[in-house]
Design a protein around this motif. Structure first.
Motif, PDB file in Angstrom:
ATOM      1  N   GLY A  14       0.827  -1.216   0.000  1.00  0.00           N
ATOM      2  CA  GLY A  14       0.000   0.000   0.000  1.00  0.00           C
ATOM      3  C   GLY A  14       0.849   1.249   0.000  1.00  0.00           C
ATOM      4  N   SER A  16       1.567   3.169  -2.577  1.00  0.00           N
ATOM      5  CA  SER A  16       1.293   4.125  -3.655  1.00  0.00           C
ATOM      6  C   SER A  16       0.534   5.358  -3.193  1.00  0.00           C
ATOM      7  CB  SER A  16       0.495   3.431  -4.768  1.00  0.00           C
ATOM      8  OG  SER A  16      -0.733   2.974  -4.255  1.00  0.00           O
ATOM      9  N   SER A  17       0.050   5.348  -1.947  1.00  0.00           N
ATOM     10  CA  SER A  17      -0.840   6.430  -1.528  1.00  0.00           C
ATOM     11  C   SER A  17      -0.882   6.530  -0.002  1.00  0.00           C
ATOM     12  CB  SER A  17      -2.230   6.096  -2.104  1.00  0.00           C
ATOM     13  OG  SER A  17      -3.254   6.746  -1.431  1.00  0.00           O
ATOM     14  N   ILE A  19      -0.847   6.761   3.899  1.00  0.00           N
ATOM     15  CA  ILE A  19       0.101   6.449   4.982  1.00  0.00           C
ATOM     16  C   ILE A  19       1.323   5.700   4.432  1.00  0.00           C
ATOM     17  CG2 ILE A  19       0.392   5.152   7.142  1.00  0.00           C
ATOM     18  CD1 ILE A  19      -2.625   5.686   7.716  1.00  0.00           C
ATOM     19  N   SER A  38       2.206  -2.220  -4.501  1.00  0.00           N
ATOM     20  CA  SER A  38       0.779  -1.880  -4.628  1.00  0.00           C
ATOM     21  C   SER A  38       0.323  -2.329  -6.017  1.00  0.00           C
ATOM     22  CB  SER A  38       0.519  -0.382  -4.417  1.00  0.00           C
ATOM     23  OG  SER A  38       0.785   0.337  -5.595  1.00  0.00           O
ATOM     24  N   ARG A  39      -0.931  -2.118  -6.341  1.00  0.00           N
ATOM     25  CA  ARG A  39      -1.396  -2.488  -7.690  1.00  0.00           C
ATOM     26  C   ARG A  39      -0.987  -1.432  -8.702  1.00  0.00           C
ATOM     27  NH1 ARG A  39      -7.492  -2.862  -5.943  1.00  0.00           N
ATOM     28  NH2 ARG A  39      -6.666  -0.979  -4.984  1.00  0.00           N
ATOM     29  N   ARG A  40      -1.028  -0.146  -8.313  1.00  0.00           N
ATOM     30  CA  ARG A  40      -0.701   0.930  -9.271  1.00  0.00           C
ATOM     31  C   ARG A  40       0.808   1.159  -9.285  1.00  0.00           C
ATOM     32  NH1 ARG A  40      -4.563   5.339  -6.837  1.00  0.00           N
ATOM     33  NH2 ARG A  40      -3.909   4.210  -4.972  1.00  0.00           N
ATOM     34  N   ASP A  64      -1.413  -7.501  -6.212  1.00  0.00           N
ATOM     35  CA  ASP A  64      -2.722  -7.392  -5.573  1.00  0.00           C
ATOM     36  C   ASP A  64      -2.680  -8.294  -4.340  1.00  0.00           C
ATOM     37  OD1 ASP A  64      -5.372  -7.639  -4.773  1.00  0.00           O
ATOM     38  OD2 ASP A  64      -6.118  -7.372  -6.822  1.00  0.00           O
ATOM     39  N   VAL A  65      -2.721  -7.689  -3.161  1.00  0.00           N
ATOM     40  CA  VAL A  65      -2.530  -8.470  -1.931  1.00  0.00           C
ATOM     41  C   VAL A  65      -3.651  -9.487  -1.693  1.00  0.00           C
ATOM     42  CG1 VAL A  65      -1.184  -6.641  -0.799  1.00  0.00           C
ATOM     43  CG2 VAL A  65      -3.663  -6.760  -0.402  1.00  0.00           C
ATOM     44  N   ASN A  91       0.230  -2.776   5.052  1.00  0.00           N
ATOM     45  CA  ASN A  91      -0.548  -1.547   5.233  1.00  0.00           C
ATOM     46  C   ASN A  91      -1.702  -1.417   4.250  1.00  0.00           C
ATOM     47  OD1 ASN A  91      -0.789   1.574   5.656  1.00  0.00           O
ATOM     48  ND2 ASN A  91      -0.102   1.371   3.531  1.00  0.00           N
ATOM     49  N   SER A  92      -1.704  -2.219   3.151  1.00  0.00           N
ATOM     50  CA  SER A  92      -2.765  -2.077   2.134  1.00  0.00           C
ATOM     51  C   SER A  92      -4.142  -2.182   2.777  1.00  0.00           C
ATOM     52  CB  SER A  92      -2.648  -3.188   1.085  1.00  0.00           C
ATOM     53  OG  SER A  92      -1.580  -2.922   0.234  1.00  0.00           O
ATOM     54  N   TYR A 156     -15.919  -2.520   7.316  1.00  0.00           N
ATOM     55  CA  TYR A 156     -14.559  -2.041   7.612  1.00  0.00           C
ATOM     56  C   TYR A 156     -14.193  -2.365   9.068  1.00  0.00           C
ATOM     57  CZ  TYR A 156     -10.533   1.135   7.933  1.00  0.00           C
ATOM     58  OH  TYR A 156      -9.272   1.664   8.121  1.00  0.00           O
ATOM     59  N   LYS A 160     -11.142  -4.872  10.421  1.00  0.00           N
ATOM     60  CA  LYS A 160     -10.031  -4.410  11.254  1.00  0.00           C
ATOM     61  C   LYS A 160     -10.055  -5.118  12.612  1.00  0.00           C
ATOM     62  CE  LYS A 160      -8.058  -1.525   8.412  1.00  0.00           C
ATOM     63  NZ  LYS A 160      -6.726  -1.812   7.845  1.00  0.00           N
ATOM     64  N   GLY A 187      -5.957   6.589  14.235  1.00  0.00           N
ATOM     65  CA  GLY A 187      -7.275   7.228  14.206  1.00  0.00           C
ATOM     66  C   GLY A 187      -7.470   7.763  12.796  1.00  0.00           C
ATOM     67  N   VAL A 189      -6.677   9.781   9.597  1.00  0.00           N
ATOM     68  CA  VAL A 189      -5.498  10.369   8.957  1.00  0.00           C
ATOM     69  C   VAL A 189      -5.947  10.892   7.588  1.00  0.00           C
ATOM     70  CG1 VAL A 189      -3.157   9.917   8.134  1.00  0.00           C
ATOM     71  CG2 VAL A 189      -4.035   8.648  10.115  1.00  0.00           C
ATOM     72  N   THR A 191      -5.974  11.137   4.091  1.00  0.00           N
ATOM     73  CA  THR A 191      -5.459  10.385   2.934  1.00  0.00           C
ATOM     74  C   THR A 191      -6.609  10.266   1.921  1.00  0.00           C
ATOM     75  OG1 THR A 191      -6.225   8.210   3.673  1.00  0.00           O
ATOM     76  CG2 THR A 191      -4.064   8.911   4.500  1.00  0.00           C
TER      77      THR A 191
HETATM   78  N1  LIG Z   1      -6.616   7.115   6.684  1.00  0.00           N
HETATM   79  C1  LIG Z   1      -7.091   6.783   7.861  1.00  0.00           C
HETATM   80  O1  LIG Z   1      -7.745   7.591   8.548  1.00  0.00           O
HETATM   81  C2  LIG Z   1      -6.836   5.401   8.410  1.00  0.00           C
HETATM   82  C3  LIG Z   1      -7.188   5.185   9.753  1.00  0.00           C
HETATM   83  C4  LIG Z   1      -6.953   3.932  10.297  1.00  0.00           C
HETATM   84  C5  LIG Z   1      -6.377   2.944   9.532  1.00  0.00           C
HETATM   85  N2  LIG Z   1      -6.050   3.169   8.238  1.00  0.00           N
HETATM   86  C6  LIG Z   1      -5.445   2.087   7.485  1.00  0.00           C
HETATM   87  O2  LIG Z   1      -4.208   2.508   6.956  1.00  0.00           O
HETATM   88  C7  LIG Z   1      -3.922   1.799   5.763  1.00  0.00           C
HETATM   89  C8  LIG Z   1      -3.559   2.779   4.668  1.00  0.00           C
HETATM   90  O3  LIG Z   1      -4.697   3.570   4.391  1.00  0.00           O
HETATM   91  P1  LIG Z   1      -4.629   5.024   3.753  1.00  0.00           P
HETATM   92  O4  LIG Z   1      -5.485   5.895   4.561  1.00  0.00           O
HETATM   93  O5  LIG Z   1      -3.226   5.392   3.501  1.00  0.00           O
HETATM   94  O6  LIG Z   1      -5.433   4.735   2.410  1.00  0.00           O
HETATM   95  P2  LIG Z   1      -5.140   5.048   0.869  1.00  0.00           P
HETATM   96  O7  LIG Z   1      -4.474   6.357   0.724  1.00  0.00           O
HETATM   97  O8  LIG Z   1      -6.414   4.787   0.169  1.00  0.00           O
HETATM   98  O9  LIG Z   1      -4.064   3.930   0.485  1.00  0.00           O
HETATM   99  C9  LIG Z   1      -4.407   2.571   0.448  1.00  0.00           C
HETATM  100  C10 LIG Z   1      -3.236   1.808  -0.117  1.00  0.00           C
HETATM  101  O10 LIG Z   1      -3.597   0.411  -0.160  1.00  0.00           O
HETATM  102  C11 LIG Z   1      -3.302  -0.086  -1.448  1.00  0.00           C
HETATM  103  N3  LIG Z   1      -4.208  -1.186  -1.798  1.00  0.00           N
HETATM  104  C12 LIG Z   1      -5.566  -1.185  -1.761  1.00  0.00           C
HETATM  105  N4  LIG Z   1      -6.039  -2.357  -2.243  1.00  0.00           N
HETATM  106  C13 LIG Z   1      -4.938  -3.105  -2.565  1.00  0.00           C
HETATM  107  C14 LIG Z   1      -4.772  -4.389  -3.108  1.00  0.00           C
HETATM  108  N5  LIG Z   1      -5.821  -5.169  -3.409  1.00  0.00           N
HETATM  109  N6  LIG Z   1      -3.513  -4.850  -3.332  1.00  0.00           N
HETATM  110  C15 LIG Z   1      -2.440  -4.064  -3.032  1.00  0.00           C
HETATM  111  N7  LIG Z   1      -2.530  -2.849  -2.503  1.00  0.00           N
HETATM  112  C16 LIG Z   1      -3.777  -2.363  -2.276  1.00  0.00           C
HETATM  113  C17 LIG Z   1      -3.467   1.086  -2.400  1.00  0.00           C
HETATM  114  O11 LIG Z   1      -2.661   0.892  -3.542  1.00  0.00           O
HETATM  115  P3  LIG Z   1      -3.210   0.501  -5.004  1.00  0.00           P
HETATM  116  O12 LIG Z   1      -4.587   1.045  -5.132  1.00  0.00           O
HETATM  117  O13 LIG Z   1      -2.201   1.121  -5.912  1.00  0.00           O
HETATM  118  O14 LIG Z   1      -3.143  -0.988  -5.024  1.00  0.00           O
HETATM  119  C18 LIG Z   1      -2.896   2.232  -1.549  1.00  0.00           C
HETATM  120  O15 LIG Z   1      -1.506   2.287  -1.694  1.00  0.00           O
HETATM  121  C19 LIG Z   1      -5.179   0.981   5.469  1.00  0.00           C
HETATM  122  O16 LIG Z   1      -5.011  -0.341   5.920  1.00  0.00           O
HETATM  123  C20 LIG Z   1      -6.256   1.672   6.272  1.00  0.00           C
HETATM  124  O17 LIG Z   1      -7.331   0.825   6.588  1.00  0.00           O
HETATM  125  C21 LIG Z   1      -6.266   4.389   7.656  1.00  0.00           C
END
Ligand SMILES: NC(=O)c1ccc[n+]([C@@H]2O[C@H](COP(=O)([O-])OP(=O)(O)OC[C@H]3O[C@@H](n4cnc5c(N)ncnc54)[C@H](OP(=O)(O)O)[C@@H]3O)[C@@H](O)[C@H]2O)c1
Length: 258
Positions: A14, A16-17, A19, A38-40, A64-65, A91-92, A156, A160, A187, A189, A191
């Protein structure tokens, strides 16, 4: 025991985007070697170009995880390229809103296949290597949303909650093999995942700060990394709140959002 990151091979899913992206950016100042996934893949290639690593080894992998065969293939590729993996930051993740009127089984499957099985797939291919060399760290990114069934986020929260529980038992099992398992519970973030949320997100944090906190606490080998402090305290109260009170408050909150 503290974790010294220098010269370690770190795998990050994960990347590519959000965290994951900021974790990669911050880790480049740590003299580590990075396998980013990541996929992208085009976004990962752009990130490598932007960081312009001088002597640093950073390689991007498309994967693709959710797909176990792909995970196995990519993990073996990484071992060929780097020799071994020392730390895996899994982290994906994906998130979709859910309600009784927009209840899509495909979304539930996608969330579980990514957030839960995406981690299990990597653990499954790496575990024996870590046990054999009696070292290594597995970091799973869960969420403070694992605490209870928050309305609108049932799939979701459930994914988790399953992940946090799995990581807890894995931590106990692998400790005797000198393998650390760390659960990260952020909490809110800022993104692309949260950009689509229309509701108020208390204590919303910037992703570079979130990445900094995660890295600092991985170095301290903290079994559970939760932040921000105020929100983690709030969810602790929610966790032990009697069911009837939680459901009353949660349904009031839901009504105010409709
Ligand atoms: N943002 C928050 O507030 C928050 C809070 C608590 C926990 N989290 C957790 O933190 C982690 C990162 O989230 P984020 O907020 O940074 O989200 P994000 O910006 O949407 O990034 C998600 C990442 O996961 C990758 N991903 C999604 N599906 C995938 C797949 N099938 N195979 C491989 N990679 C995959 C995406 O890459 P591709 O699309 O390129 O594959 C992307 O790099 C997640 O597990 C999320 O649940 C986030």
């Amino acid at each position: 025991m503290k974790i010294d990151l220098s010269n370690k091979v770190i795998l990050i899913t994960g990347a590519s985007s959000g965290i994951g992206y900021y974790l990669v950016k911050k880790l480049t100042s740590e003299k580590v070697r990075l396998a980013i996934i990541s996929r992208r893949k085009e976004l990962l290639d752009e990130l490598i170009e932007e960081l312009n690593p001088l002597n640093q080894q950073i390689i991007a992998y498309k994967c693709d995880v959710r797909n176990f065969e792909e995970v196995k293939f990519v993990y073996n590729q990484i071992k060929n390229d780097f020799g071994q993996v020392d730390i895996a930051i899994l982290n994906s993740g994906v998130s979709y809103r859910m309600s009784e009127s927009s209840f899509e089984i495909e979304k539930a499957r996608e969330i579980f296949d990514t957030n839960f099985f995406g981690v299990v797939n990597f653990v499954s291919v790496m575990k024996n290597d870590f046990i054999e060399k009696k070292s290594g760290t597995i970091v799973g990114v869960s969420s403070l949303a694992d605490t209870r069934g928050f309305p609108g986020s049932g799939f979701y929260c459930a994914s988790k909650s399953a992940l946090t529980t799995f990581l807890e038992s894995l931590r106990i099992e692998l400790r005797k093999h000198n393998v650390s398992v760390i659960t990260v519970r952020p909490g809110f973030v800022r993104t692309p995942m949260t950009d689509k949320n229309e509701f108020f997100m208390p204590f919303l944090m910037e992703p570079d700060l979130a990445a900094e906190i995660i890295i600092k606490r991985i170095k301290k080998n903290k079994p559970v990394i939760e932040f921000p402090f105020a929100l983690s305290l709030m969810v602790r109260v929610l966790k032990f709140m009697p069911r009837s009170i939680f459901e009353f408050l949660a349904s009031k909150k839901l009504k105010s959002r409709l």
